[in-house]
Design a protein around this motif. Structure first.
Motif, PDB file in Angstrom:
ATOM      1  N   ASN A 150       0.811  -1.227   0.000  1.00  0.00           N
ATOM      2  CA  ASN A 150       0.000   0.000   0.000  1.00  0.00           C
ATOM      3  C   ASN A 150       0.844   1.278   0.000  1.00  0.00           C
ATOM      4  O   ASN A 150       0.486   2.266  -0.631  1.00  0.00           O
ATOM      5  CB  ASN A 150      -1.026  -0.012   1.130  1.00  0.00           C
TER       6      ASN A 150
ATOM      7  N   GLN B  39       5.626 -16.423   0.994  1.00  0.00           N
ATOM      8  CA  GLN B  39       5.703 -17.752   1.628  1.00  0.00           C
ATOM      9  C   GLN B  39       7.084 -18.374   1.432  1.00  0.00           C
ATOM     10  O   GLN B  39       7.455 -19.275   2.182  1.00  0.00           O
ATOM     11  CB  GLN B  39       4.657 -18.711   1.044  1.00  0.00           C
TER      12      GLN B  39
ATOM     13  N   THR C  80       5.584  -5.185   8.159  1.00  0.00           N
ATOM     14  CA  THR C  80       4.310  -4.483   8.041  1.00  0.00           C
ATOM     15  C   THR C  80       3.462  -5.254   7.064  1.00  0.00           C
ATOM     16  O   THR C  80       3.901  -5.572   5.954  1.00  0.00           O
ATOM     17  CB  THR C  80       4.512  -3.036   7.552  1.00  0.00           C
TER      18      THR C  80
ATOM     19  N   ARG D 112       1.942 -15.474  11.615  1.00  0.00           N
ATOM     20  CA  ARG D 112       2.803 -16.532  11.081  1.00  0.00           C
ATOM     21  C   ARG D 112       4.285 -16.150  11.243  1.00  0.00           C
ATOM     22  O   ARG D 112       5.116 -16.966  11.627  1.00  0.00           O
ATOM     23  CB  ARG D 112       2.428 -16.744   9.600  1.00  0.00           C
TER      24      ARG D 112
ATOM     25  N   PHE E  88     -10.147  -2.243   3.801  1.00  0.00           N
ATOM     26  CA  PHE E  88      -8.988  -1.818   3.014  1.00  0.00           C
ATOM     27  C   PHE E  88      -9.385  -1.337   1.620  1.00  0.00           C
ATOM     28  O   PHE E  88      -8.751  -1.665   0.623  1.00  0.00           O
ATOM     29  CB  PHE E  88      -7.979  -2.975   2.912  1.00  0.00           C
TER      30      PHE E  88
ATOM     31  N   LEU F  15      -5.483   0.146  16.154  1.00  0.00           N
ATOM     32  CA  LEU F  15      -4.352   0.863  15.568  1.00  0.00           C
ATOM     33  C   LEU F  15      -4.501   2.373  15.733  1.00  0.00           C
ATOM     34  O   LEU F  15      -3.779   2.997  16.478  1.00  0.00           O
ATOM     35  CB  LEU F  15      -4.199   0.479  14.092  1.00  0.00           C
TER      36      LEU F  15
HETATM   37  P1  NAD Z   1       0.302  -9.387   3.571  1.00  0.00           P
HETATM   38  O1  NAD Z   1       0.429  -9.800   4.990  1.00  0.00           O
HETATM   39  O2  NAD Z   1      -0.455 -10.236   2.643  1.00  0.00           O
HETATM   40  O3  NAD Z   1       1.740  -9.210   2.922  1.00  0.00           O
HETATM   41  C1  NAD Z   1       2.720  -8.387   3.497  1.00  0.00           C
HETATM   42  C2  NAD Z   1       4.084  -8.912   3.121  1.00  0.00           C
HETATM   43  O4  NAD Z   1       4.254 -10.195   3.710  1.00  0.00           O
HETATM   44  C3  NAD Z   1       4.302  -9.110   1.629  1.00  0.00           C
HETATM   45  O5  NAD Z   1       5.614  -8.709   1.316  1.00  0.00           O
HETATM   46  C4  NAD Z   1       4.157 -10.602   1.446  1.00  0.00           C
HETATM   47  O6  NAD Z   1       4.880 -11.066   0.341  1.00  0.00           O
HETATM   48  C5  NAD Z   1       4.741 -11.114   2.755  1.00  0.00           C
HETATM   49  N1  NAD Z   1       4.303 -12.452   3.144  1.00  0.00           N
HETATM   50  C6  NAD Z   1       3.165 -13.102   2.819  1.00  0.00           C
HETATM   51  N2  NAD Z   1       3.143 -14.330   3.386  1.00  0.00           N
HETATM   52  C7  NAD Z   1       4.280 -14.461   4.089  1.00  0.00           C
HETATM   53  C8  NAD Z   1       4.825 -15.489   4.895  1.00  0.00           C
HETATM   54  N3  NAD Z   1       4.190 -16.644   5.101  1.00  0.00           N
HETATM   55  N4  NAD Z   1       6.015 -15.281   5.494  1.00  0.00           N
HETATM   56  C9  NAD Z   1       6.670 -14.125   5.320  1.00  0.00           C
HETATM   57  N5  NAD Z   1       6.213 -13.104   4.561  1.00  0.00           N
HETATM   58  C10 NAD Z   1       5.023 -13.263   3.955  1.00  0.00           C
HETATM   59  O7  NAD Z   1      -0.277  -7.910   3.627  1.00  0.00           O
HETATM   60  P2  NAD Z   1      -0.600  -6.970   2.379  1.00  0.00           P
HETATM   61  O8  NAD Z   1      -1.868  -7.447   1.780  1.00  0.00           O
HETATM   62  O9  NAD Z   1       0.588  -6.801   1.513  1.00  0.00           O
HETATM   63  O10 NAD Z   1      -0.827  -5.565   3.108  1.00  0.00           O
HETATM   64  C11 NAD Z   1      -2.038  -5.178   3.610  1.00  0.00           C
HETATM   65  C12 NAD Z   1      -2.074  -5.326   5.113  1.00  0.00           C
HETATM   66  O11 NAD Z   1      -0.992  -4.602   5.700  1.00  0.00           O
HETATM   67  C13 NAD Z   1      -3.321  -4.743   5.736  1.00  0.00           C
HETATM   68  O12 NAD Z   1      -3.803  -5.585   6.755  1.00  0.00           O
HETATM   69  C14 NAD Z   1      -2.827  -3.436   6.323  1.00  0.00           C
HETATM   70  O13 NAD Z   1      -3.610  -2.918   7.366  1.00  0.00           O
HETATM   71  C15 NAD Z   1      -1.478  -3.808   6.772  1.00  0.00           C
HETATM   72  N6  NAD Z   1      -0.647  -2.598   6.944  1.00  0.00           N
HETATM   73  C16 NAD Z   1      -0.305  -2.218   8.205  1.00  0.00           C
HETATM   74  C17 NAD Z   1       0.431  -1.061   8.401  1.00  0.00           C
HETATM   75  C18 NAD Z   1       0.848  -0.626   9.781  1.00  0.00           C
HETATM   76  O14 NAD Z   1       1.772   0.174   9.878  1.00  0.00           O
HETATM   77  N7  NAD Z   1       0.223  -1.081  10.839  1.00  0.00           N
HETATM   78  C19 NAD Z   1       0.814  -0.297   7.314  1.00  0.00           C
HETATM   79  C20 NAD Z   1       0.437  -0.713   6.041  1.00  0.00           C
HETATM   80  C21 NAD Z   1      -0.290  -1.877   5.863  1.00  0.00           C
END
Ligand code: NAD
Length: 482
Positions: A152, A209, A227, A235, A383, A409
């Motif tokens: 995002n 993954q 993040t 996980r 979202f 949050l």
């Molecule tokens: P996501 O958890 O699907 O992916 C985030 C990252 O994790 C990606 O780089 C992805 O490739 C990686 N990932 C996925 N599976 C993994 C695994 N098993 N092991 C290690 N890494 C893995 O999230 P998204 O869809 O990319 O982002 C949206 C989410 O992020 C929303 O829930 C949003 O609220 C959150 N977010 C939080 C903040 C914050 O500061 N609190 C800021 C921005 C976004």
């Protein structure tokens, strides 16, 4: 798909390297392919970890002034390449060019802030009961940090870890979200141009993954910065068990609007928090709790802001909202809105996908009233560009609705009654409560993160809070021998 399309690479140990496989980068506004990305395997990730491990001792030994100078140089390269990075970000993420340009400017600020703060980081001397002892503390880097980031804010969020990480003497292995890896390459090019020593920052592109899992779980990474979604965060906490970690996860507001609120201000903040970046913000408005006496005029004001938006290709001038980034988020937004309407909520405006604009990922800015507690649009993070409004009768019901959430949050509270505002600010277990301001207000030196006991994460990002989180306190005692 054509082979003439640019092939992007990983950046490992100061070199651009291909991976054994590749995947397509897609423009969400058209569905067309715009680049080939490396689809890295675990070996690529391990090579990057090994490079970061080789670099860590020398980098930690550099004076903080040298590390700060690198951050200042990176900021300058980002500024120089701003329009190119912003164009890539807009093309691949879907946010309008003006918002992308703002994000890139903030990324440069993030490196400058880290450089400034690092020079002020200090340990202390502590009194001891034993008269022979002189006791002091040092802040030391942890070593190799695994950094995993979402799509995002694909330039700013990585900088929230990269800048404090390297300025405090850590080395980094970073994997970005697959759908925004071109922006990661653009940022990495600026870091390369600033002549970061080999191995200090390594970029490995691929599926979470595989690459993300490898870097958070590998024994040679010493800390984790993540993040993303609460599910992946959980996980990662398991796979990186025992490592210090920052987990910045999802949010779901609420924005609270009491009967005495300034409705124009509140509506503007709600719209801003729901429609910028097409609502794909962790601190987004998420859901609104409004006193029943103001629901209608408030909803009408927000709807006016919604109708002012111009949807379209984010690279076109005048467009204020682009497509959602990917099919998963688009499906969730549609599902939440459709279920709410089927359950009796009223669409004040919007509510439909707009495939006529170029792809299935466009969704109208939407305002809903009559949302109820049990609806998914209230309970889960949507979202997307949606303002779901729930109504309350009194402060007790408002408190009950605010507390009835797994998230914690960022919250906005609009009321002219300061006592009431403080009561809610103190009671809601969120990391941030903004009084008479929307939930998205934050500045890069201020603490940001999830409230304890919620799904929104662990630890605080922002300014000195990240520098502290990415360093270790060591106590040294000296015994006076004569
Ligand atoms: P996501 O958890 O699907 O992916 C985030 C990252 O994790 C990606 O780089 C992805 O490739 C990686 N990932 C996925 N599976 C993994 C695994 N098993 N092991 C290690 N890494 C893995 O999230 P998204 O869809 O990319 O982002 C949206 C989410 O992020 C929303 O829930 C949003 O609220 C959150 N977010 C939080 C903040 C914050 O500061 N609190 C800021 C921005 C976004």
């Amino acid at each position: 798909m054509s082979d003439a399309i640019e092939q992007l690479c990983n950046f490992i140990d100061g070199r651009w390297e291909e991976a054994p496989d590749r995947m397509a980068a897609v423009n969400p506004a058209t569905g067309g392919q715009v680049a080939w990305l490396p689809k890295s395997d675990r070996v690529c990730a391990r090579n990057a970890i090994a490079a970061a491990k080789r670099a860590k001792t020398a980098w930690a030994a550099e004076p903080v002034w040298r590390r700060a100078n690198l951050c200042v140089a990176i900021a300058a390269r980002i500024d120089e390449q701003r329009s190119e990075i912003a164009r890539t970000l807009s093309l691949e993420q879907g946010k309008p060019l003006v918002q992308a340009t703002g994000e890139v400017a903030k990324a440069a600020d993030g490196f400058r802030l880290a450089a400034e703060l690092a020079k002020q980081t200090r340990g202390e001397t502590l009194p001891a009961e034993d008269p022979s002892k002189l006791v002091m503390t040092l802040r030391q880097p942890r070593g190799v940090y695994a950094v995993v980031t979402p799509w995002n804010y694909p330039v700013n969020i990585p900088v929230e870890y990269l800048a404090p990480g390297i300025v405090t003497g850590n080395t980094i292995v970073w994997t970005p979200a697959p759908t925004t890896s071109m922006a990661a390459v653009a940022l990495m090019r600026a870091i390369e141009a600033a002549e970061a020593p080999n191995g200090v920052v390594n970029l490995v592109i691929g599926e979470g993954q595989t690459v993300g899992d490898e870097i958070v779980s590998h024994p040679d990474t010493n800390g984790v910065g993540f993040t993303g979604s609460p599910e992946t965060g959980r996980r990662i906490a398991e796979r990186g068990a025992g490592k210090p970690r920052l987990l910045e996860l999802g949010g779901n507001g609420p924005l609270m609007v009491f009967g005495d609120a300034d409705l124009d201000r509140a509506a503007k903040a709600a719209a801003n928090g729901a429609f910028s970046n097409a609502g794909q913000i962790c601190a987004a408005t998420g859901r609104v709790l409004a006193h029943r006496s103001v629901v209608e005029p408030f909803a009408e004001r927000v709807a006016r802001h919604a109708r002012d938006h111009i949807l379209g290709d984010p690279l076109h001038q005048g467009v204020t909202m682009g497509p959602l980034n990917n099919a998963n988020v688009a499906a969730k937004v549609r599902q939440h809105v459709d279920e709410a309407v089927a359950g009796g909520a009223t669409l004040v405006t919007g509510g439909r996908p707009r495939p006529d604009l170029g792809s299935d990922l466009f969704f109208e800015p939407t305002v809903l009233t009559g949302v109820t507690r049990e609806m998914r649009i209230n309970r889960e993070e949507t979202f997307g560009p949606v303002v779901p409004i729930l109504s309350f009768n009194d402060d007790d019901e408002a408190m009950s609705l605010a507390l009835d959430s797994e998230y914690g949050l960022s919250v906005g509270v609009f009321t002219e009654n300061l006592g009431r505002a403080l009561k809610f600010a103190e009671a809601i277990p969120a990391g941030i409560v903004n009084i008479n301001e929307g939930s998205t207000y934050w500045e890069i030196h201020l603490p940001f993160g999830g409230g304890v006991g919620t799904k929104s994460g662990v630890g605080r990002l922002g300014g000195r809070f990240t520098l502290e989180a990415m360093t270790e306190v060591k106590m040294i005692s000296i015994t006076r021998t004569h």
